[in-house]
Design a protein around this motif. Structure first.
Motif, mmCIF file in Angstrom:
data_model
loop_
_atom_site.group_PDB
_atom_site.id
_atom_site.type_symbol
_atom_site.label_atom_id
_atom_site.label_comp_id
_atom_site.label_asym_id
_atom_site.label_seq_id
_atom_site.Cartn_x
_atom_site.Cartn_y
_atom_site.Cartn_z
ATOM 1 N N VAL A 456 0.835 -1.205 0.000
ATOM 2 C CA VAL A 456 0.000 0.000 0.000
ATOM 3 C C VAL A 456 0.866 1.249 0.000
ATOM 4 N N THR A 457 1.943 1.244 0.798
ATOM 5 C CA THR A 457 2.839 2.399 0.858
ATOM 6 C C THR A 457 3.501 2.648 -0.482
ATOM 7 N N GLN A 458 3.888 1.570 -1.134
ATOM 8 C CA GLN A 458 4.514 1.716 -2.453
ATOM 9 C C GLN A 458 3.548 2.381 -3.439
ATOM 10 N N ARG A 459 2.296 1.924 -3.443
ATOM 11 C CA ARG A 459 1.311 2.504 -4.355
ATOM 12 C C ARG A 459 1.020 3.953 -3.992
ATOM 13 N N ALA A 460 0.968 4.260 -2.701
ATOM 14 C CA ALA A 460 0.722 5.643 -2.288
ATOM 15 C C ALA A 460 1.865 6.548 -2.730
ATOM 16 N N TYR A 461 3.083 6.044 -2.627
ATOM 17 C CA TYR A 461 4.245 6.831 -3.066
ATOM 18 C C TYR A 461 4.177 7.070 -4.572
ATOM 19 N N GLN A 462 3.813 6.002 -5.320
ATOM 20 C CA GLN A 462 3.700 6.150 -6.775
ATOM 21 C C GLN A 462 2.606 7.151 -7.136
ATOM 22 N N ALA A 463 1.493 7.100 -6.423
ATOM 23 C CA ALA A 463 0.388 8.011 -6.716
ATOM 24 C C ALA A 463 0.791 9.456 -6.481
ATOM 25 N N ASN A 464 1.509 9.717 -5.386
ATOM 26 C CA ASN A 464 1.960 11.082 -5.121
ATOM 27 C C ASN A 464 2.945 11.559 -6.175
ATOM 28 N N SER A 465 3.801 10.641 -6.616
ATOM 29 C CA SER A 465 4.738 11.041 -7.674
ATOM 30 C C SER A 465 3.999 11.350 -8.971
ATOM 31 N N LYS A 466 2.877 10.646 -9.218
ATOM 32 C CA LYS A 466 2.067 10.921 -10.400
ATOM 33 C C LYS A 466 1.478 12.320 -10.335
ATOM 34 N N VAL A 467 1.070 12.751 -9.127
ATOM 35 C CA VAL A 467 0.530 14.109 -8.973
ATOM 36 C C VAL A 467 1.571 15.143 -9.384
ATOM 37 N N ILE A 468 2.805 14.913 -8.941
ATOM 38 C CA ILE A 468 3.878 15.850 -9.295
ATOM 39 C C ILE A 468 4.100 15.852 -10.800
ATOM 40 N N THR A 469 4.111 14.670 -11.407
ATOM 41 C CA THR A 469 4.298 14.576 -12.864
ATOM 42 C C THR A 469 3.178 15.280 -13.605
ATOM 43 N N THR A 470 1.960 15.050 -13.143
ATOM 44 C CA THR A 470 0.796 15.678 -13.799
ATOM 45 C C THR A 470 0.828 17.193 -13.630
ATOM 46 N N SER A 471 1.145 17.665 -12.410
ATOM 47 C CA SER A 471 1.224 19.107 -12.176
ATOM 48 C C SER A 471 2.308 19.738 -13.038
ATOM 49 N N ASP A 472 3.411 19.061 -13.170
ATOM 50 C CA ASP A 472 4.500 19.573 -14.013
ATOM 51 C C ASP A 472 4.054 19.666 -15.466
ATOM 52 N N SER A 473 3.318 18.682 -15.914
ATOM 53 C CA SER A 473 2.836 18.691 -17.301
ATOM 54 C C SER A 473 1.872 19.850 -17.536
ATOM 55 N N MET A 474 1.007 20.087 -16.553
ATOM 56 C CA MET A 474 0.047 21.193 -16.680
ATOM 57 C C MET A 474 0.771 22.529 -16.680
ATOM 58 N N MET A 475 1.781 22.669 -15.849
ATOM 59 C CA MET A 475 2.555 23.911 -15.831
ATOM 60 C C MET A 475 3.287 24.110 -17.147
ATOM 61 N N GLU A 476 3.782 23.026 -17.718
ATOM 62 C CA GLU A 476 4.455 23.130 -19.016
ATOM 63 C C GLU A 476 3.461 23.585 -20.088
ATOM 64 N N THR A 477 2.246 23.091 -20.042
ATOM 65 C CA THR A 477 1.201 23.489 -20.998
ATOM 66 C C THR A 477 0.904 24.982 -20.855
ATOM 67 N N LEU A 478 0.817 25.415 -19.596
ATOM 68 C CA LEU A 478 0.540 26.831 -19.330
ATOM 69 C C LEU A 478 1.649 27.732 -19.874
ATOM 70 N N ILE A 479 2.887 27.309 -19.686
ATOM 71 C CA ILE A 479 4.014 28.102 -20.171
ATOM 72 C C ILE A 479 4.029 28.146 -21.670
ATOM 73 N N ASN A 480 3.698 27.045 -22.306
ATOM 74 C CA ASN A 480 3.694 26.977 -23.771
ATOM 75 C C ASN A 480 2.619 27.858 -24.368
ATOM 76 N N MET A 481 1.579 28.197 -23.578
ATOM 77 C CA MET A 481 0.484 29.018 -24.094
ATOM 78 C C MET A 481 0.935 30.438 -24.378
ATOM 79 N N ILE A 482 1.989 30.913 -23.739
ATOM 80 C CA ILE A 482 2.397 32.317 -23.932
ATOM 81 C C ILE A 482 3.606 32.430 -24.833
ATOM 82 N N ARG A 483 4.004 31.369 -25.470
ATOM 83 C CA ARG A 483 5.120 31.437 -26.389
ATOM 84 C C ARG A 483 4.672 32.010 -27.732
#
Length: 483
Positions: A456-483
């Motif tokens: 369970v701990t392993q899956r919880a750690y993976q899930a939290n890392s997914k949040v960071i990956t997803t947030s990073d992707s969304m921020m990258e999309t936002l930055i690309n919008m003003i290029r």
């Protein structure tokens, strides 16, 4: 989005701490007395986006719940499970487990005066200290001897490191001091068919004449032994010999210095009363060692009724005492031995008649082994077959054992939330469990539960890392919008 990243990071940190606890539990699956830990989480302070409103009857509107966004997770506690682990048999008499609550008290560390442990894998160092993991096990060594011969330890006093070889109260415990013989119990049956050689109930001597030969039996005034003198008047010749006893028992006795001797108790059938059919037997004590002599008294009588049962309360004592004197070359003083003859009889028996002697006293002995009782009393066994208590192990109790602090080496110290150490208690009292020798308490880690938590701990750690990956992707999309 930055809040999401920070929340996920807190999740990673929290799950990492839980993983650390799980891995430590699994690592200590075979550690004696180890107590497993668990991690509890709590959410962090939430950001309020919009506060709650109350319903209004005047405007005919309903209430609105607050709008809040959490800011992550934190470790709220790491708790120690103080339940008793399974007991494992080791066959080692120095291994001890506690069958319930309580902690062994140890001293010698750098953290505090006393520390505490559930591990009972005890040993003895070269100086005789009872130890566990290099720490001295504590208990009591001051004792008193009760009237019935048992011992009581002063359990109200402060505990101290136990030494099995010596202490300030009892001196040298590696050697048990000798004990002079003070009593001997005689039991068995005297042969009623033996020939009486006395001339009265309390007269062992007799004299008979046949022709020119006169035979006289009399007790020697020196050691009480019977002598037979045969005199022939025709030749004026005299010969003297010792009368063979009807029964002889050898008893081993010791003086106050532990020197060993042999003494013999001899029995001769004396006389049978023609009116009552009561019979007396004459006894004497003689030395069986050249360095021992019998002082006084050396002889006496015992009486039996017509049924062969010992008569008590008569003029013949059934509990006489004799004084034995070691030779001057030995250098030991004389000692008195009380003979208990109440176990004698003179019944007709098809088996051989014999009398056995069980005497107390012993020579000095060296410590050869130890055993630990359920109450914590450590008993020493000595090479002379004797035993004596050496010390008593003490236990500690706390109002909140889970509040103890782990300091390594299976040791705990008190904290402000554990409750103070207020002195040792006897095992089996004050809510503590009794001790079991030859066993060790194992770890209370539940491996199947740890593996489940690990997944369970392993899956919880993976899930939290997914949040960071997803947030990073969304921020990258936002930055690309003003290029």
């Amino acid at each position: 989005m930055s809040s999401a990243i920070y929340s996920a990071v807190s999740g990673l940190k929290a799950q990492q701490q839980k993983l650390d606890v799980i891995s430590n539990n699994i690592a200590n699956i075979n550690t004696a007395g180890y107590k497993s830990q668990r991690v509890s989480f709590s959410d962090l302070l939430s950001q309020t986006i919009k506060g709650a409103t109350a319903p209004s009857s005047s405007s005919n509107t309903g209430g609105i719940n607050p709008m809040q966004v959490g800011l992550g997770v934190s470790v709220s506690s790491i708790d120690t499970d103080m339940s008793t682990g399974s007991t494992e048999s080791t066959g080692n008499s120095m291994d001890v487990s506690i069958g319930g609550d309580g902690y062994f008290i140890v001293t010698g560390g750098s953290n505090s005066d006393y520390e505490f442990t559930r591990a009972g894998n005890f040993g003895v160092d070269k100086n005789g200290n009872l130890t566990v993991n290099g720490m001295k096990v504590c208990g009591w060594q001051s004792r008193t001897t009760n009237s019935d011969g048992t011992y009581s330890y002063n359990t109200q006093s402060s505990v101290e490191g136990i030494n099995l070889f010596s202490d300030s109260y009892n001196g040298n415990k590696k050697i048990i001091a000798p004990k002079a013989t003070t009593s001997a119990t005689l039991s068995g049956n005297l042969d009623p068919t033996a020939t009486a050689i006395g001339s009265g109930l309390s007269s062992i001597g007799s004299s008979t004449t046949s022709g020119t030969t006169t035979t006289t039996i009399a007790a020697d005034t020196t050691d009480g032994s019977l002598k037979k003198t045969v005199t022939d008047s025709s030749t004026s010749s005299t010969s003297t010999s010792t009368v063979d006893p009807d029964s002889t028992s050898t008893m081993t006795v010791y003086d106050s210095e532990g020197n060993k001797y042999e003494a013999k108790v001899n029995y001769y059938k004396c006389y049978t009363d023609s009116t009552t059919s009561n019979t007396t037997w004459y006894w004497n004590v003689t030395s069986g060692s050249s360095s021992l002599s019998v002082s006084s008294p050396t002889s006496g009588y015992v009486e039996f009724d017509s049924n062969g049962k010992l008569v008590t309360g008569s003029s013949y004592s059934t509990t006489p005492s004799v004084t034995l004197q070691p030779a001057s070359s030995v250098g030991s003083s004389s000692f008195s031995v009380k003979l208990d003859m109440s176990g004698l009889s003179t019944y007709t028996s098809s088996s051989d008649s014999s009398v056995t002697v069980d005497a107390d006293g012993y020579a000095a002995g060296e410590l050869s082994g130890v055993s630990i009782g359920s109450d914590g009393i450590i008993t020493g066994s000595y090479s002379n077959g004797q035993k004596q208590p050496l010390a008593q192990i003490a236990l500690a109790t706390f109002t909140n054992p889970s509040g103890l602090s782990k300091v390594g080496d299976n040791l705990y110290t008190t904290t402000v939330n554990s409750g103070d150490f207020n002195g040792g208690v006897t095992a089996g009292s004050s809510g503590t469990g009794t001790l079991s020798s030859g066993t060790l308490e194992g770890s209370n880690v539940d491996l199947s539960s740890e593996f489940s938590d690990l997944a369970v701990t392993q899956r919880a750690y993976q899930a939290n890392s997914k949040v960071i990956t997803t947030s990073d992707s969304m921020m990258e999309t936002l930055i690309n919008m003003i290029r």
